[in-house]
Design a protein around this motif. Structure first.
Motif, PDB file in Angstrom:
ATOM      1  N   LEU A  49     -26.042  84.838 -59.296  1.00 62.12           N
ATOM      2  CA  LEU A  49     -25.788  83.903 -58.243  1.00 62.12           C
ATOM      3  C   LEU A  49     -26.378  84.431 -56.666  1.00 62.12           C
ATOM      4  CD1 LEU A  49     -24.107  81.862 -56.632  1.00 62.12           C
ATOM      5  CD2 LEU A  49     -21.985  82.896 -56.821  1.00 62.12           C
TER       6      LEU A  49
ATOM      7  N   TYR B 257     -30.020  84.073 -56.670  1.00 61.67           N
ATOM      8  CA  TYR B 257     -30.315  82.665 -56.077  1.00 61.67           C
ATOM      9  C   TYR B 257     -30.060  82.320 -54.820  1.00 61.67           C
ATOM     10  CZ  TYR B 257     -29.569  77.723 -55.668  1.00 61.67           C
ATOM     11  OH  TYR B 257     -29.647  76.342 -55.167  1.00 61.67           O
ATOM     12  N   ILE B 258     -28.949  82.602 -54.054  1.00 61.61           N
ATOM     13  CA  ILE B 258     -28.536  82.470 -52.671  1.00 61.61           C
ATOM     14  C   ILE B 258     -29.670  83.247 -51.890  1.00 61.61           C
ATOM     15  CG2 ILE B 258     -26.876  82.832 -50.767  1.00 61.61           C
ATOM     16  CD1 ILE B 258     -24.949  82.336 -53.169  1.00 61.61           C
TER      17      ILE B 258
ATOM     18  N   GLU C 254     -32.951  81.548 -52.054  1.00 63.09           N
ATOM     19  CA  GLU C 254     -32.902  80.259 -51.335  1.00 63.09           C
ATOM     20  C   GLU C 254     -32.807  80.497 -49.719  1.00 63.09           C
ATOM     21  OE1 GLU C 254     -32.925  76.979 -52.044  1.00 63.09           O
ATOM     22  OE2 GLU C 254     -33.928  77.794 -53.645  1.00 63.09           O
TER      23      GLU C 254
ATOM     24  N   ILE D  75     -35.851  78.665 -47.766  1.00 61.72           N
ATOM     25  CA  ILE D  75     -35.558  77.396 -46.719  1.00 61.72           C
ATOM     26  C   ILE D  75     -36.229  77.837 -45.609  1.00 61.72           C
ATOM     27  CG2 ILE D  75     -33.869  76.161 -45.635  1.00 61.72           C
ATOM     28  CD1 ILE D  75     -32.203  76.092 -48.212  1.00 61.72           C
TER      29      ILE D  75
ATOM     30  N   TYR E 280     -39.755  77.702 -45.461  1.00 60.82           N
ATOM     31  CA  TYR E 280     -40.534  76.400 -45.665  1.00 60.82           C
ATOM     32  C   TYR E 280     -40.592  75.750 -44.092  1.00 60.82           C
ATOM     33  CZ  TYR E 280     -38.221  76.171 -50.327  1.00 60.82           C
ATOM     34  OH  TYR E 280     -37.884  76.469 -51.466  1.00 60.82           O
TER      35      TYR E 280
ATOM     36  N   VAL F 180     -42.219  73.383 -50.118  1.00 62.80           N
ATOM     37  CA  VAL F 180     -40.936  73.021 -50.332  1.00 62.80           C
ATOM     38  C   VAL F 180     -40.653  72.257 -51.549  1.00 62.80           C
ATOM     39  CG1 VAL F 180     -40.888  70.668 -49.136  1.00 62.80           C
ATOM     40  CG2 VAL F 180     -38.835  72.000 -49.231  1.00 62.80           C
TER      41      VAL F 180
ATOM     42  N   ALA G 209     -38.395  73.961 -54.483  1.00 61.13           N
ATOM     43  CA  ALA G 209     -37.332  73.312 -54.799  1.00 61.13           C
ATOM     44  C   ALA G 209     -37.332  73.375 -56.338  1.00 61.13           C
ATOM     45  CB  ALA G 209     -37.159  72.049 -54.033  1.00 61.13           C
ATOM     46  N   VAL G 210     -38.477  73.010 -57.016  1.00 56.27           N
ATOM     47  CA  VAL G 210     -38.740  72.904 -58.119  1.00 56.27           C
ATOM     48  C   VAL G 210     -38.701  74.193 -59.096  1.00 56.27           C
ATOM     49  CG1 VAL G 210     -40.376  72.274 -60.166  1.00 56.27           C
ATOM     50  CG2 VAL G 210     -40.303  70.850 -58.246  1.00 56.27           C
TER      51      VAL G 210
ATOM     52  N   SER H 104     -37.039  76.921 -57.845  1.00 49.25           N
ATOM     53  CA  SER H 104     -35.557  77.400 -57.876  1.00 49.25           C
ATOM     54  C   SER H 104     -34.771  76.556 -58.774  1.00 49.25           C
ATOM     55  CB  SER H 104     -35.031  77.332 -56.462  1.00 49.25           C
ATOM     56  OG  SER H 104     -34.811  76.266 -55.799  1.00 49.25           O
ATOM     57  N   GLY H 105     -34.801  75.146 -59.115  1.00 49.12           N
ATOM     58  CA  GLY H 105     -34.375  74.415 -59.971  1.00 49.12           C
ATOM     59  C   GLY H 105     -34.344  74.831 -61.504  1.00 49.12           C
TER      60      GLY H 105
ATOM     61  N   LEU I 221     -32.731  78.245 -61.823  1.00 45.12           N
ATOM     62  CA  LEU I 221     -31.298  77.941 -61.941  1.00 45.12           C
ATOM     63  C   LEU I 221     -30.710  77.415 -63.190  1.00 45.12           C
ATOM     64  CD1 LEU I 221     -29.093  78.415 -59.632  1.00 45.12           C
ATOM     65  CD2 LEU I 221     -29.455  76.150 -58.950  1.00 45.12           C
TER      66      LEU I 221
END
Lengths: 100, 502
Positions: free
Chosen positions: B130, B133-134, B137, B141, B144, B164, B168-169, B171-172, B175
């Motif tokens: 977790l 991930y944070i 991100e 962000i 970007y 971006v 985003a893809v 990190s998806g 996740l």
């Protein structure tokens, strides 16, 4: 109550739909929607496992994912607007100044 | 000592200082709108405070915040690295002409530099999926926004959009991998997952095994994106070319280092048996992860080097060169022995000096002649002797020829690989270095052996500050090529990581 498998299958289908959307669609906004779909599939997986394992940490992750996804969408849309002001398009095929 | 929130915070002071810097910078931005350089000064001061607090934060190994963050010499190394890089980038930004066009908004830029640096210090210590991930991100962000900061420039906003979307893809994907690992292992904590794997039941066959493979490969995609490993590298050249060059340098150096910190911790803690005594840490989860990473490493360095050969824009060439360097650095992760990881850390120190130096020269030249094209560097060596020599040294260092820091970095990295069963990997890397010589030498040839296209051989006069900065970067490049003993000692002491059972 449906078993874990059903939830996981549903989330796998949602996730795949999202990935296919990202790969095939050419409108930046639709791509962002597909990414949201991917993230929500992730949330579903986390919640399903969390309930299955009796471990609340999975649900905590979901809150973080939702918050981060909102921030990411805000930034992403702001960037789309900046690009739209320059180019009058949100089609990523037209976004091609930079290549190779 | 049992960990509590308050004892955790006491060990979290440098990061706290960075977070407060971010908040202070935002308040400054609201209170004194339009005085962006003042915000920059606040950020610089905050970085200095964070750096000053670093020696007072214990080096563990210890877990803080319920094991979310590991405090160990390994994370301390990377925290120093990203904070120092942050300071250098802020100083570069004060000099950049490119950013001056957006001077009224420059305060925001400095705010996000602070957020980005804070995120990277978190990445250095993240020991929970977790937290990984944070942290990623937070870095993502912020970067970007920074990549698209000069939004009236077409290529900048285009770079930001591509960044971006890819970010985003990936990190998806990462996740989703994490959610599968969570379900399979019942935990997000890297150390706990290691324990589950070490017990080894039910993970080596059937559905569980397939799920674990998918999970780890998806996470690898997310981390590979961060370090721009092939085949997750497609964003790198576009973003590096389109972003303001200060940000390009920041991403190429600090963001890559933070990505490697996460990657190394992820694999070392989760999958590698740290009690093997050989020159390579074996993975024990039924998959030869060393080999997977080795394939990734070869693909990364080869693609990076070969495509760099065709580049005419120097920013883009340096982007491909940074992909190639990610490939070299991955070799250290493949070996994953103490000497391998120490070699990665040492390589990052050298990479810091040679890459920031090279990006700085490209920035200074672009500010002066308004071009990053290789043909505009014709005769540059004669028109600006000091800066020209500096650029030549940085490029030689990037190639890895003696007597520069880059040579020492490569020497120690390659020798760690040669000592392992992955000898063939070192051979591939050496062949790759030969390829890289071609495109670095191409710039040198233009600088020294060719006349300018328009016949203009008038000297280019840089401000004294620029010349001094270039000289300041030349010194370590040469010095560490000759005298590197303390750095080797420091990096060897910095490989200690928070490990299971410790």
């Amino acid at each position: 109550m449906p078993s874990l498998t059903w939830y996981l299958t549903l989330s796998a289908v949602l996730f795949t739909t999202g990935v296919v959307g990202v790969l095939t669609r050419r409108n930046a906004l639709i791509i962002f929607m597909s990414i949201e779909l991917m993230l929500n599939a992730v949330n579903l997986t986390f919640i399903a496992f969390s309930a299955f394992l009796g471990d609340g940490r999975g649900q905590i992750v979901v809150f973080f994912v939702m918050a981060v996804a909102a921030a990411e969408a805000a930034v992403g849309l702001a960037i789309v607007i900046a690009l739209f002001r320059n180019r009058r398009t949100v089609d990523i095929n037209d976004v091609n100044v930079l290549k190779w | 000592m049992p960990e509590t929130i308050s004892s955790s915070i006491a060990n979290f002071r440098p990061e706290l200082a960075l977070a407060l810097t971010f908040i202070a910078a935002m308040i400054m931005e609201f209170a004194a709108r339009g005085k962006g350089r003042l915000t920059g000064a606040v950020v610089l001061a905050g970085f200095a405070v964070a750096l000053a607090l670093m020696p007072f934060s214990p080096a563990g190994p210890e877990r803080i915040f319920s094991g979310m963050i590991a405090l160990d010499p390994f994370s301390v190394f990377f925290k120093y690295f990203v904070i120092v890089t942050g300071i250098v980038i802020v100083l570069f930004s004060f000099q950049s002409q490119e950013l001056r066009r957006d001077a009224p908004r420059i305060g925001e830029y400095f705010c996000f530099i602070a957020a980005l640096t804070f995120g990277m210090t978190l990445m250095a210590g993240a020991a929970n999926l977790l937290m990984i991930y944070i942290a990623i991100e937070l870095v993502g962000i912020s970067s970007y926004i920074l990549a698209g900061f000069t939004k009236s420039v077409r290529r900048s906003s285009e770079a930001a959009l591509k960044y971006v979307l890819y970010g985003a893809v990936s990190s998806g994907l990462m996740l989703y991998g994490m959610s599968l690992i969570f379900g399979l292992m019942g935990s997000l904590d890297l150390v706990r997952i290691h324990d589950v794997l070490a017990r080894g039941h039910a993970i080596t066959t059937g559905w569980s095994f397939a799920t674990m493979m998918i999970g780890v490969v998806l996470i690898l995609a997310g981390l590979g994106y961060k370090i721009s490993a092939v085949p997750f590298h497609f964003w790198t050249p576009d973003v590096y070319e389109g972003a303001p060059i200060t940000i390009t340098a920041f991403l190429a150096v600090a963001s890559k280092a933070a990505g490697f910190a996460v990657l190394i911790r992820f694999f070392t803690v989760m999958f590698f048996d740290m009690y093997t005594t050989a020159n390579v840490r074996a993975s024990f989860s039924g998959v030869n992860w060393n080999l997977v990473l080795a394939v990734l490493s070869v693909a990364t360095m080869t693609v990076g080097n070969f495509i760099a050969v065709w580049q005419d824009n120097l920013k883009r060439m340096l982007a491909y060169s940074s992909i190639a360097h990610a490939g070299y650095l991955l070799m250290g992760v493949v070996v994953s022995s103490d000497s391998g990881i120490a070699a990665v850390l040492l390589y990052f120190i050298m990479y810091f000096f040679m890459n920031l130096g090279a990006f700085y020269v490209v920035m200074a030249v672009a500010d002066k002649i308004g071009s990053e094209h290789i043909d505009d560097y014709r005769g540059f060596g004669k028109r600006a002797p000091t800066v020209g020599v500096g650029f030549a040294i940085f490029l030689i260092s990037l190639t890895g020829l003696p007597p520069t820091g880059g040579f020492v970095g490569k020497l120690i990295l390659f020798s760690a690989v040669v000592d392992s069963p992955f000898l063939w990997l070192a051979v591939v890397a050496v062949l790759n270095t030969v390829v890289s010589l071609y495109y670095y030498a191409r710039v040198l040839r233009n600088m020294y052996l060719r006349e300018p296209l328009d016949g203009d051989i008038s000297p280019i006069r840089f401000r004294p500050a620029v010349v001094v900065t270039v000289v300041l970067f030349i010194i370590p490049n040469i010095l560490f090529g000759l005298y590197f003993e303390p750095l080797v000692k420091w990096t060897q002491a910095s490989v200690a990581m928070l490990l299971p059972g410790a």
